[in-house]
Write an enzyme that holds these catalytic residues in place. Structure first.
Site, PDB file in Angstrom:
ATOM      1  N   ASP A  25       0.654  -1.276   0.013  1.00  0.00           N
ATOM      2  CA  ASP A  25       0.098   0.160   0.169  1.00  0.00           C
ATOM      3  C   ASP A  25       0.815   1.422   0.191  1.00  0.00           C
ATOM      4  O   ASP A  25       1.951   1.229   0.556  1.00  0.00           O
ATOM      5  CB  ASP A  25      -0.766  -0.165   1.202  1.00  0.00           C
ATOM      6  CG  ASP A  25      -1.979   1.057   0.952  1.00  0.00           C
ATOM      7  OD1 ASP A  25      -2.443   1.530   0.146  1.00  0.00           O
ATOM      8  OD2 ASP A  25      -2.844   1.207   2.144  1.00  0.00           O
ATOM      9  N   ASN A  27       1.602   3.391  -3.095  1.00  0.00           N
ATOM     10  CA  ASN A  27       2.203   3.892  -4.112  1.00  0.00           C
ATOM     11  C   ASN A  27       1.639   5.382  -4.508  1.00  0.00           C
ATOM     12  O   ASN A  27       2.633   6.220  -4.845  1.00  0.00           O
ATOM     13  CB  ASN A  27       1.774   2.887  -5.235  1.00  0.00           C
ATOM     14  CG  ASN A  27       2.701   1.636  -5.196  1.00  0.00           C
ATOM     15  OD1 ASN A  27       3.266   1.368  -4.165  1.00  0.00           O
ATOM     16  ND2 ASN A  27       2.101   0.689  -6.106  1.00  0.00           N
ATOM     17  N   ARG A  38       0.345   9.340 -10.180  1.00  0.00           N
ATOM     18  CA  ARG A  38       0.411   7.964  -9.294  1.00  0.00           C
ATOM     19  C   ARG A  38       0.971   6.759 -10.090  1.00  0.00           C
ATOM     20  O   ARG A  38       1.278   6.090  -9.571  1.00  0.00           O
ATOM     21  CB  ARG A  38      -1.247   7.667  -9.430  1.00  0.00           C
ATOM     22  CG  ARG A  38      -1.948   8.642  -8.387  1.00  0.00           C
ATOM     23  CD  ARG A  38      -3.620   8.088  -8.258  1.00  0.00           C
ATOM     24  NE  ARG A  38      -3.861   6.791  -7.866  1.00  0.00           N
ATOM     25  CZ  ARG A  38      -3.607   6.694  -6.424  1.00  0.00           C
ATOM     26  NH1 ARG A  38      -3.548   7.468  -5.610  1.00  0.00           N
ATOM     27  NH2 ARG A  38      -3.862   5.400  -6.129  1.00  0.00           N
ATOM     28  N   HIS A  42       3.376   3.614  -9.000  1.00  0.00           N
ATOM     29  CA  HIS A  42       3.188   2.249  -9.120  1.00  0.00           C
ATOM     30  C   HIS A  42       4.291   1.753  -9.786  1.00  0.00           C
ATOM     31  O   HIS A  42       5.058   0.659  -9.550  1.00  0.00           O
ATOM     32  CB  HIS A  42       2.214   1.892 -10.060  1.00  0.00           C
ATOM     33  CG  HIS A  42       0.798   2.255  -9.633  1.00  0.00           C
ATOM     34  ND1 HIS A  42       0.329   1.810  -8.098  1.00  0.00           N
ATOM     35  CD2 HIS A  42      -0.473   2.972 -10.193  1.00  0.00           C
ATOM     36  CE1 HIS A  42      -0.813   2.181  -7.964  1.00  0.00           C
ATOM     37  NE2 HIS A  42      -1.388   3.079  -8.993  1.00  0.00           N
ATOM     38  N   THR A  71     -10.251  -7.118  -6.391  1.00  0.00           N
ATOM     39  CA  THR A  71     -11.616  -7.127  -7.141  1.00  0.00           C
ATOM     40  C   THR A  71     -12.215  -5.683  -6.945  1.00  0.00           C
ATOM     41  O   THR A  71     -12.839  -5.374  -7.913  1.00  0.00           O
ATOM     42  CB  THR A  71     -12.556  -8.086  -6.649  1.00  0.00           C
ATOM     43  OG1 THR A  71     -12.617  -8.245  -5.370  1.00  0.00           O
ATOM     44  CG2 THR A  71     -12.215  -9.682  -7.153  1.00  0.00           C
ATOM     45  N   TRP A  74     -11.043  -2.307  -9.526  1.00  0.00           N
ATOM     46  CA  TRP A  74     -11.718  -2.018 -10.931  1.00  0.00           C
ATOM     47  C   TRP A  74     -12.589  -0.675 -10.728  1.00  0.00           C
ATOM     48  O   TRP A  74     -12.663  -0.096 -11.678  1.00  0.00           O
ATOM     49  CB  TRP A  74     -12.766  -2.944 -11.468  1.00  0.00           C
ATOM     50  CG  TRP A  74     -11.895  -4.486 -11.625  1.00  0.00           C
ATOM     51  CD1 TRP A  74     -12.024  -5.515 -11.122  1.00  0.00           C
ATOM     52  CD2 TRP A  74     -11.061  -4.690 -12.896  1.00  0.00           C
ATOM     53  NE1 TRP A  74     -11.428  -6.584 -11.869  1.00  0.00           N
ATOM     54  CE2 TRP A  74     -10.718  -6.071 -12.851  1.00  0.00           C
ATOM     55  CE3 TRP A  74     -10.893  -3.868 -13.986  1.00  0.00           C
ATOM     56  CZ2 TRP A  74     -10.039  -6.658 -13.746  1.00  0.00           C
ATOM     57  CZ3 TRP A  74     -10.104  -4.475 -15.171  1.00  0.00           C
ATOM     58  CH2 TRP A  74      -9.640  -5.750 -15.108  1.00  0.00           C
ATOM     59  N   LEU A 136      11.623 -19.917  -4.310  1.00  0.00           N
ATOM     60  CA  LEU A 136      10.647 -19.062  -3.913  1.00  0.00           C
ATOM     61  C   LEU A 136       9.057 -19.242  -4.664  1.00  0.00           C
ATOM     62  O   LEU A 136       9.297 -18.942  -5.612  1.00  0.00           O
ATOM     63  CB  LEU A 136      11.103 -17.498  -3.726  1.00  0.00           C
ATOM     64  CG  LEU A 136      10.083 -16.441  -3.244  1.00  0.00           C
ATOM     65  CD1 LEU A 136       9.873 -16.517  -1.764  1.00  0.00           C
ATOM     66  CD2 LEU A 136      10.404 -15.117  -3.630  1.00  0.00           C
ATOM     67  N   ARG A 189       1.283  -4.915   5.962  1.00  0.00           N
ATOM     68  CA  ARG A 189       0.657  -3.865   5.202  1.00  0.00           C
ATOM     69  C   ARG A 189       1.622  -2.637   5.352  1.00  0.00           C
ATOM     70  O   ARG A 189       1.876  -2.202   6.456  1.00  0.00           O
ATOM     71  CB  ARG A 189      -0.786  -3.708   5.695  1.00  0.00           C
ATOM     72  CG  ARG A 189      -1.307  -2.591   4.858  1.00  0.00           C
ATOM     73  CD  ARG A 189      -2.710  -2.493   4.863  1.00  0.00           C
ATOM     74  NE  ARG A 189      -3.343  -1.747   3.854  1.00  0.00           N
ATOM     75  CZ  ARG A 189      -4.667  -1.595   3.557  1.00  0.00           C
ATOM     76  NH1 ARG A 189      -5.527  -2.625   3.969  1.00  0.00           N
ATOM     77  NH2 ARG A 189      -5.088  -0.772   2.673  1.00  0.00           N
ATOM     78  N   GLU A 208       0.254 -13.368  12.051  1.00  0.00           N
ATOM     79  CA  GLU A 208       0.673 -12.291  12.695  1.00  0.00           C
ATOM     80  C   GLU A 208       0.478 -11.193  11.661  1.00  0.00           C
ATOM     81  O   GLU A 208       0.790 -11.048  10.536  1.00  0.00           O
ATOM     82  CB  GLU A 208       2.058 -12.377  12.968  1.00  0.00           C
ATOM     83  CG  GLU A 208       2.379 -13.544  13.976  1.00  0.00           C
ATOM     84  CD  GLU A 208       1.798 -13.405  15.461  1.00  0.00           C
ATOM     85  OE1 GLU A 208       1.632 -12.010  15.954  1.00  0.00           O
ATOM     86  OE2 GLU A 208       1.038 -14.255  16.184  1.00  0.00           O
TER      87      GLU A 208
HETATM   88  C1  FPP Z   1      -1.223   0.179  -3.736  1.00  0.00           C
HETATM   89  O1  FPP Z   1      -0.986   1.640  -3.795  1.00  0.00           O
HETATM   90  C2  FPP Z   1      -0.745  -0.503  -4.774  1.00  0.00           C
HETATM   91  C3  FPP Z   1      -1.581  -1.141  -5.829  1.00  0.00           C
HETATM   92  C4  FPP Z   1      -2.916  -0.763  -6.215  1.00  0.00           C
HETATM   93  C5  FPP Z   1      -1.224  -2.342  -6.214  1.00  0.00           C
HETATM   94  C6  FPP Z   1      -0.151  -2.181  -7.543  1.00  0.00           C
HETATM   95  C7  FPP Z   1       1.184  -2.825  -6.981  1.00  0.00           C
HETATM   96  C8  FPP Z   1       2.437  -2.282  -7.697  1.00  0.00           C
HETATM   97  C9  FPP Z   1       2.389  -1.884  -9.109  1.00  0.00           C
HETATM   98  C10 FPP Z   1       3.349  -2.969  -7.132  1.00  0.00           C
HETATM   99  C11 FPP Z   1       4.033  -4.213  -8.115  1.00  0.00           C
HETATM  100  C12 FPP Z   1       3.337  -5.297  -8.636  1.00  0.00           C
HETATM  101  C13 FPP Z   1       3.289  -6.081  -9.414  1.00  0.00           C
HETATM  102  C14 FPP Z   1       2.705  -7.492  -9.462  1.00  0.00           C
HETATM  103  C15 FPP Z   1       4.015  -5.884 -10.513  1.00  0.00           C
HETATM  104  P1  FPP Z   1      -2.134   2.550  -3.902  1.00  0.00           P
HETATM  105  O2  FPP Z   1      -2.306   2.996  -5.175  1.00  0.00           O
HETATM  106  O3  FPP Z   1      -3.148   1.984  -2.978  1.00  0.00           O
HETATM  107  O4  FPP Z   1      -1.383   3.922  -2.784  1.00  0.00           O
HETATM  108  P2  FPP Z   1      -2.169   4.861  -1.987  1.00  0.00           P
HETATM  109  O5  FPP Z   1      -3.091   4.176  -1.175  1.00  0.00           O
HETATM  110  O6  FPP Z   1      -1.225   5.729  -1.645  1.00  0.00           O
HETATM  111  O7  FPP Z   1      -3.221   5.612  -3.054  1.00  0.00           O
END
Ligand code: FPP
Length: 247
Positions: A25, A27, A38, A42, A71, A74, A136, A189, A208
């Site tokens: 969480d 990004n 944004r 990512h 899910t 989207w 892994l 998280r 945990e």
């Molecule tokens: C959360 O940040 C992240 C995601 C929605 C998932 C996307 C994850 C990645 C791109 C990492 C790499 C993964 C793969 C499989 C290549 P957010 O957008 O919810 O952040 P915010 O809460 O700060 O807006």
């Protein structure tokens, strides 16, 4: 290219979880803090995933499950969803050979139907290519929701005509996307949020939980080490008394 030297960490102090799951969480907030779009967050998240996979291999974690796209995701603006799909596709193109060489076995958790067929084929190809790797297991939860997973399992059990008295926890687990794998020991998280958000809601019953303060792109090898140190001090009781009080 400048290769950054990794500072030595005392791994002898660690109790390493067999299965670690991560809600990546933050990004978006990481990007906003820097005045970036944004999508840049990512992309930084993807770079960090590479660091965390390397660290998992180094620390001896056997199974890593990541929440890549829920899910519910989207419901984000169409441009962000499209951007994320492009990133996933690009990562498979760029990283698959390296992951394979590293001994990573890719699994998918979730519903692949509903995803662009071209991306579906790439995911299935990656799973096939890496299926015999053992260093892994990387479970990628993608178009995944815990409630949908449970409903899907219930529907399959009914469709298979299993009588109610045969529906045990073990049988139920064998109908989940994580079939055959042990439950997560630790769920991390990032970004300081303390929510499960429909992630592994059956499997994480006794996991945990660890809330890391860093946004996901900043949660690197040392932050993971700190999380594992914290985990190492936990006493896992599974609803029982502490060991000293058991007699
Ligand atoms: C959360 O940040 C992240 C995601 C929605 C998932 C996307 C994850 C990645 C791109 C990492 C790499 C993964 C793969 C499989 C290549 P957010 O957008 O919810 O952040 P915010 O809460 O700060 O807006």
């Amino acid at each position: 290219m400048v290769v950054q030297k990794k500072p030595p960490l005392d791994l002898s102090k660690l109790k390493v979880p067999t299965h670690m799951a991560v809600i990546m969480d933050g990004n978006g907030r990481w990007a906003r803090k820097r005045g970036l779009p944004r999508q840049a967050g990512h992309r930084a998240g993807v770079e960090n995933l590479r660091r965390v996979i390397d660290a998992c291999v180094e620390f001896g974690i056997k199974i890593l499950t990541i929440y890549a796209f829920s899910t519910e995701n989207w419901g984000r603006p169409e441009s962000e969803v499209r951007g994320l799909m492009r990133i996933f596709s690009h990562v498979l193109d760029q990283e698959l050979d390296e992951l394979h060489a590293q001994g990573v076995c890719l699994h998918h958790l979730g519903d692949l139907s509903g995803i662009d067929p071209h991306l579906q084929r790439k995911v299935l190809g990656a799973i096939e290519l890496t299926k015999n790797n053992t260093r892994l297991i990387l479970n990628v939860a993608f178009n995944y929701g815990g409630r949908a997973e449970i409903l899907h399992a219930v529907q399959q059990i009914i469709a298979d005509g299993i009588p109610p008295e045969q529906v045990t926890e073990e049988l139920f687990s064998s109908y989940l996307f994580t079939r055959g794998l042990p439950d997560p020991d630790l769920v991390i998280r990032t970004s300081g949020e303390v929510r499960v958000s429909n992630f592994l809601i059956w499997q994480a019953a006794y996991a945990e939980l660890y809330a890391a303060p860093e946004y996901w792109p900043d949660f690197g090898r040392e932050a993971l080490y700190q999380a594992l140190l914290d985990y190492s001090q936990r006493e896992r009781r599974y609803g029982r008394l502490p060991e000293a009080n058991e007699s």
